[in-house]
Design a protein around this motif. Structure first.
Motif, PDB file in Angstrom:
ATOM      1  N   THR A   1      -8.689 -11.045 -47.874  1.00  0.00           N
ATOM      2  CA  THR A   1      -7.520 -11.332 -47.038  1.00  0.00           C
ATOM      3  C   THR A   1      -7.288 -10.225 -46.021  1.00  0.00           C
ATOM      4  O   THR A   1      -7.023 -10.487 -44.838  1.00  0.00           O
ATOM      5  N   ALA A   2      -7.400  -8.969 -46.465  1.00  0.00           N
ATOM      6  CA  ALA A   2      -7.179  -7.834 -45.563  1.00  0.00           C
ATOM      7  C   ALA A   2      -8.193  -7.820 -44.426  1.00  0.00           C
ATOM      8  O   ALA A   2      -7.840  -7.628 -43.253  1.00  0.00           O
ATOM      9  N   GLY A   3      -9.469  -8.029 -44.754  1.00  0.00           N
ATOM     10  CA  GLY A   3     -10.502  -8.033 -43.720  1.00  0.00           C
ATOM     11  C   GLY A   3     -10.306  -9.161 -42.728  1.00  0.00           C
ATOM     12  O   GLY A   3     -10.396  -8.954 -41.503  1.00  0.00           O
ATOM     13  N   ALA A   4     -10.003 -10.361 -43.235  1.00  0.00           N
ATOM     14  CA  ALA A   4      -9.788 -11.503 -42.344  1.00  0.00           C
ATOM     15  C   ALA A   4      -8.554 -11.299 -41.477  1.00  0.00           C
ATOM     16  O   ALA A   4      -8.560 -11.630 -40.281  1.00  0.00           O
ATOM     17  N   MET A   5      -7.496 -10.737 -42.060  1.00  0.00           N
ATOM     18  CA  MET A   5      -6.279 -10.534 -41.285  1.00  0.00           C
ATOM     19  C   MET A   5      -6.466  -9.505 -40.178  1.00  0.00           C
ATOM     20  O   MET A   5      -5.850  -9.610 -39.112  1.00  0.00           O
ATOM     21  N   LEU A   6      -7.313  -8.534 -40.397  1.00  0.00           N
ATOM     22  CA  LEU A   6      -7.616  -7.573 -39.334  1.00  0.00           C
ATOM     23  C   LEU A   6      -8.253  -8.295 -38.151  1.00  0.00           C
ATOM     24  O   LEU A   6      -7.893  -8.064 -36.991  1.00  0.00           O
ATOM     25  N   GLY A   7      -9.199  -9.188 -38.441  1.00  0.00           N
ATOM     26  CA  GLY A   7      -9.816  -9.984 -37.381  1.00  0.00           C
ATOM     27  C   GLY A   7      -8.835 -10.955 -36.748  1.00  0.00           C
ATOM     28  O   GLY A   7      -8.824 -11.142 -35.524  1.00  0.00           O
ATOM     29  N   ASN A   8      -7.994 -11.576 -37.580  1.00  0.00           N
ATOM     30  CA  ASN A   8      -6.974 -12.497 -37.056  1.00  0.00           C
ATOM     31  C   ASN A   8      -6.055 -11.787 -36.068  1.00  0.00           C
ATOM     32  O   ASN A   8      -5.730 -12.317 -35.002  1.00  0.00           O
ATOM     33  N   TYR A   9      -5.628 -10.591 -36.455  1.00  0.00           N
ATOM     34  CA  TYR A   9      -4.700  -9.866 -35.588  1.00  0.00           C
ATOM     35  C   TYR A   9      -5.383  -9.392 -34.312  1.00  0.00           C
ATOM     36  O   TYR A   9      -4.750  -9.336 -33.255  1.00  0.00           O
ATOM     37  N   LEU A  10      -6.673  -9.070 -34.384  1.00  0.00           N
ATOM     38  CA  LEU A  10      -7.415  -8.675 -33.184  1.00  0.00           C
ATOM     39  C   LEU A  10      -7.392  -9.801 -32.151  1.00  0.00           C
ATOM     40  O   LEU A  10      -7.084  -9.567 -30.973  1.00  0.00           O
ATOM     41  N   TRP A  11      -7.686 -11.037 -32.581  1.00  0.00           N
ATOM     42  CA  TRP A  11      -7.660 -12.185 -31.670  1.00  0.00           C
ATOM     43  C   TRP A  11      -6.246 -12.429 -31.142  1.00  0.00           C
ATOM     44  O   TRP A  11      -6.053 -12.746 -29.967  1.00  0.00           O
ATOM     45  N   PHE A  12      -5.260 -12.286 -32.016  1.00  0.00           N
ATOM     46  CA  PHE A  12      -3.860 -12.479 -31.636  1.00  0.00           C
ATOM     47  C   PHE A  12      -3.470 -11.466 -30.553  1.00  0.00           C
ATOM     48  O   PHE A  12      -2.860 -11.830 -29.534  1.00  0.00           O
TER      49      PHE A  12
END
Length: 198
Positions: A58-69
């Motif tokens: 979850t932490a790794g995916a959320m880092l990528g999610n926030y980058l796109w955001f």
């Protein structure tokens, strides 16, 4: 690719899972279906804990999610307006449709993000409209994290339960991911053919 993922999970542990899920979010062809099920198998063998695996994924995916955001916020709606005016045909979008999307996100953005986080392919793309349409950081983080954690837990749970048969998960979800991509491509060409400026 599967062998590389298995090695990185085995050797990197939680950091390997987090890194792979970050890469999966930034570069969707890296399959989360394999990453998290392999991590679930590792947890079932006692190499990691199930909670730790889900947390790392979850932490790794959320880092990528926030980058796109964040990138979408920087791009901004004003630039999108100019871009749509110039390349509307190739985007198959005009400003009226973008405004309708903005209104949809204003009313239902939380549920859209939550559901999209648990759908193949869309889970990586949904950060872009969320950022462009000005979704608040708090709502984005809360609902993205819930959806991402749910997706990660489901895949890790399948790997934990199936053990060495984790390939069964990819055999089921792989075609689903491919079907979503194909539908997106077909939908784009259908709109391209029928697109008329308003």
């Amino acid at each position: 690719m599967d062998d590389w993922i298995i090695r990185l999970v085995d050797q990197g542990g939680y950091w390997g899972v987090a890194l792979l899920m970050f890469l999966e979010t930034v570069f969707p062809p890296v399959p989360s279906e394999v990453i998290m099920t392999v991590a679930g198998v590792s947890a079932s063998r006692g190499n990691m804990t199930f909670t730790g695996v889900v947390g790392a994924g979850t932490a790794g995916a959320m880092l990528g999610n926030y980058l796109w955001f964040w990138l979408a916020i920087k791009f901004g709606s004003d630039r999108l307006h100019r871009f749509a005016d110039r390349y509307g045909r190739w985007l198959t979008l005009n400003w009226k449709e973008i405004e309708r999307g903005h209104e949809l996100f204003r009313k239902h953005g939380s549920i859209i993000v939550l559901v999209a986080r648990m759908l193949p392919t869309l889970r990586s793309l949904i950060s872009i409209p969320a950022g462009i349409f000005g979704m608040s950081h708090r709502r984005f983080l809360v609902f993205s994290t819930i959806g991402t954690a749910g997706w990660s837990a489901a895949l890790a749970g399948a790997g934990y339960a199936l053990g060495s048969q984790f390939e069964d998960v990819e055999r089921i979800l792989g075609p689903v991911s491919t079907a979503v991509i194909v539908l997106i491509i077909l939908g784009y060409f259908w709109r391209l053919i029928r697109w008329k400026p308003e």
